[in-house]
Scaffold this motif. Structure first.
Motif, PDB file in Angstrom:
ATOM      1  N   GLN A  43       0.828  -1.209   0.000  1.00 37.72           N
ATOM      2  CA  GLN A  43       0.000   0.000   0.000  1.00 37.72           C
ATOM      3  C   GLN A  43       0.864   1.261   0.000  1.00 37.72           C
ATOM      4  O   GLN A  43       0.541   2.258  -0.660  1.00 37.72           O
ATOM      5  CB  GLN A  43      -0.935   0.002   1.222  1.00 37.72           C
ATOM      6  CG  GLN A  43      -1.884  -1.180   1.290  1.00 37.72           C
ATOM      7  CD  GLN A  43      -2.615  -1.430  -0.016  1.00 37.72           C
ATOM      8  OE1 GLN A  43      -3.181  -0.512  -0.620  1.00 37.72           O
ATOM      9  NE2 GLN A  43      -2.601  -2.673  -0.466  1.00 37.72           N
ATOM     10  N   VAL A  44       1.980   1.219   0.718  1.00 33.72           N
ATOM     11  CA  VAL A  44       2.886   2.368   0.756  1.00 33.72           C
ATOM     12  C   VAL A  44       3.605   2.531  -0.583  1.00 33.72           C
ATOM     13  O   VAL A  44       3.790   3.652  -1.071  1.00 33.72           O
ATOM     14  CB  VAL A  44       3.905   2.210   1.909  1.00 33.72           C
ATOM     15  CG1 VAL A  44       5.070   3.194   1.754  1.00 33.72           C
ATOM     16  CG2 VAL A  44       3.211   2.442   3.244  1.00 33.72           C
ATOM     17  N   ILE A  46       2.471   1.748  -3.476  1.00 33.86           N
ATOM     18  CA  ILE A  46       1.490   2.335  -4.395  1.00 33.86           C
ATOM     19  C   ILE A  46       1.312   3.825  -4.108  1.00 33.86           C
ATOM     20  O   ILE A  46       1.316   4.657  -5.021  1.00 33.86           O
ATOM     21  CB  ILE A  46       0.139   1.598  -4.277  1.00 33.86           C
ATOM     22  CG1 ILE A  46       0.273   0.156  -4.768  1.00 33.86           C
ATOM     23  CG2 ILE A  46      -0.947   2.328  -5.066  1.00 33.86           C
ATOM     24  CD1 ILE A  46      -0.941  -0.709  -4.478  1.00 33.86           C
ATOM     25  N   TYR A  47       1.175   4.157  -2.839  1.00 35.48           N
ATOM     26  CA  TYR A  47       0.956   5.554  -2.442  1.00 35.48           C
ATOM     27  C   TYR A  47       2.156   6.428  -2.805  1.00 35.48           C
ATOM     28  O   TYR A  47       1.998   7.560  -3.278  1.00 35.48           O
ATOM     29  CB  TYR A  47       0.685   5.626  -0.941  1.00 35.48           C
ATOM     30  CG  TYR A  47       0.407   7.022  -0.439  1.00 35.48           C
ATOM     31  CD1 TYR A  47      -0.864   7.585  -0.562  1.00 35.48           C
ATOM     32  CD2 TYR A  47       1.413   7.781   0.159  1.00 35.48           C
ATOM     33  CE1 TYR A  47      -1.121   8.876  -0.112  1.00 35.48           C
ATOM     34  CE2 TYR A  47       1.163   9.067   0.613  1.00 35.48           C
ATOM     35  CZ  TYR A  47      -0.105   9.612   0.480  1.00 35.48           C
ATOM     36  OH  TYR A  47      -0.352  10.889   0.919  1.00 35.48           O
ATOM     37  N   ASP A  48       3.356   5.904  -2.580  1.00 33.85           N
ATOM     38  CA  ASP A  48       4.574   6.668  -2.869  1.00 33.85           C
ATOM     39  C   ASP A  48       4.916   6.688  -4.361  1.00 33.85           C
ATOM     40  O   ASP A  48       5.857   7.365  -4.772  1.00 33.85           O
ATOM     41  CB  ASP A  48       5.757   6.091  -2.087  1.00 33.85           C
ATOM     42  CG  ASP A  48       5.682   6.415  -0.599  1.00 33.85           C
ATOM     43  OD1 ASP A  48       4.900   7.305  -0.217  1.00 33.85           O
ATOM     44  OD2 ASP A  48       6.413   5.772   0.188  1.00 33.85           O
ATOM     45  N   THR A 117      11.489   3.506   1.739  1.00 30.40           N
ATOM     46  CA  THR A 117      10.206   4.093   1.347  1.00 30.40           C
ATOM     47  C   THR A 117      10.117   5.504   1.924  1.00 30.40           C
ATOM     48  O   THR A 117      10.993   5.935   2.673  1.00 30.40           O
ATOM     49  CB  THR A 117       9.015   3.254   1.857  1.00 30.40           C
ATOM     50  OG1 THR A 117       9.074   3.173   3.291  1.00 30.40           O
ATOM     51  CG2 THR A 117       9.029   1.846   1.270  1.00 30.40           C
ATOM     52  N   SER A 119       6.702   7.007   3.040  1.00 27.93           N
ATOM     53  CA  SER A 119       5.577   7.174   3.977  1.00 27.93           C
ATOM     54  C   SER A 119       5.761   6.320   5.230  1.00 27.93           C
ATOM     55  O   SER A 119       4.996   5.384   5.498  1.00 27.93           O
ATOM     56  CB  SER A 119       4.259   6.832   3.279  1.00 27.93           C
ATOM     57  OG  SER A 119       4.069   7.651   2.154  1.00 27.93           O
ATOM     58  N   THR A 122       2.897   5.991   8.022  1.00 31.30           N
ATOM     59  CA  THR A 122       1.829   5.035   7.724  1.00 31.30           C
ATOM     60  C   THR A 122       2.224   3.637   8.176  1.00 31.30           C
ATOM     61  O   THR A 122       1.423   2.904   8.768  1.00 31.30           O
ATOM     62  CB  THR A 122       1.530   5.021   6.213  1.00 31.30           C
ATOM     63  OG1 THR A 122       1.146   6.333   5.805  1.00 31.30           O
ATOM     64  CG2 THR A 122       0.416   4.043   5.884  1.00 31.30           C
TER      65      THR A 122
END
Length: 207
Positions: A43-44, A46-48, A117, A119, A122
């Protein structure tokens, strides 16, 4: 009659104390924890908005860290990093001491994830819940020993990650292609520049 009242009062007090006692957090299976660790990282990623090559690097280092800690739960599994290039000799658990290797694997996994990473906050929200679950179910020495072991492995993996030439590739200029026939160039509709065109300069794990 008096003794009956005393017994009744004691029974009530015991019942109240039992109700007030905080129930232990349910300890998830090792498999469930490890799978959810990967899901949270995904999820991180994808978000980043990491590119596929960079995402593969993130998955590789974090998964190696997790595996190198978790493998001690079953003696038939051998180290992977001792078969790859550029990694130091991994630490080993203390003989005769108790460990929770899923906890160690989680710590190793996120020790690396924090450095590869963006984020991090999170990830930490999820991590804190996982660590609280283990802390609620393990004795203090086993918990601390497992976390320390995982951190050692994570830091060892990061030493290799820090010299794989990735940071140097971040300073490269964008690749915009050429107009020469048979050469790559941006195409419609987005006309994006080339993705990780110098990925081949990264240090390899084998070969």
């Amino acid at each position: 009659m008096k003794s009956f009242k005393i017994i009744a009062v004691l029974a009530c007090l015991i019942f109240i104390a039992a109700c007030a006692r905080k129930p232990k957090t349910v300890l998830l299976s090792d498999t469930a924890v490890l799978h959810e660790n990967e899901n949270q990282l995904t999820q991180v990623i994808i978000y980043d908005m990491f590119t596929p090559p960079v995402a593969s690097r993130i998955y590789t280092y974090t998964s190696l860290a997790s595996y190198e800690a978790m493998r001690y739960a079953d003696p038939k599994y051998n180290s992977l990093i001792t078969q790859l290039k550029g990694f130091a000799t991994p630490p080993e658990p203390q003989k005769g001491k108790n460990y929770n290797y899923a906890l160690a694997a989680t710590k190793a996994f996120f020790t690396v994830a924090h450095k590869v990473t963006f984020s991090i906050d999170t990830l930490k929200k999820y991590e804190n819940k996982v660590y609280a679950m283990y802390k609620d179910n393990l004795d203090d020495s086993t918990y601390a020993r497992s976390v320390d072991f995982g951190e050692q492995i994570g830091n060892l993996i990061l030493k290799r990650a820090n010299v794989d030439n990735y940071l140097q590739t971040r300073a490269k200029p964008k690749y915009l292609g050429e107009e020469t026939p048979a050469k790559w160039r941006p195409t419609p509709p987005d006309y994006l520049d080339g993705i990780e065109f110098c990925w081949g300069t990264m240090k390899q794990f084998a070969g």
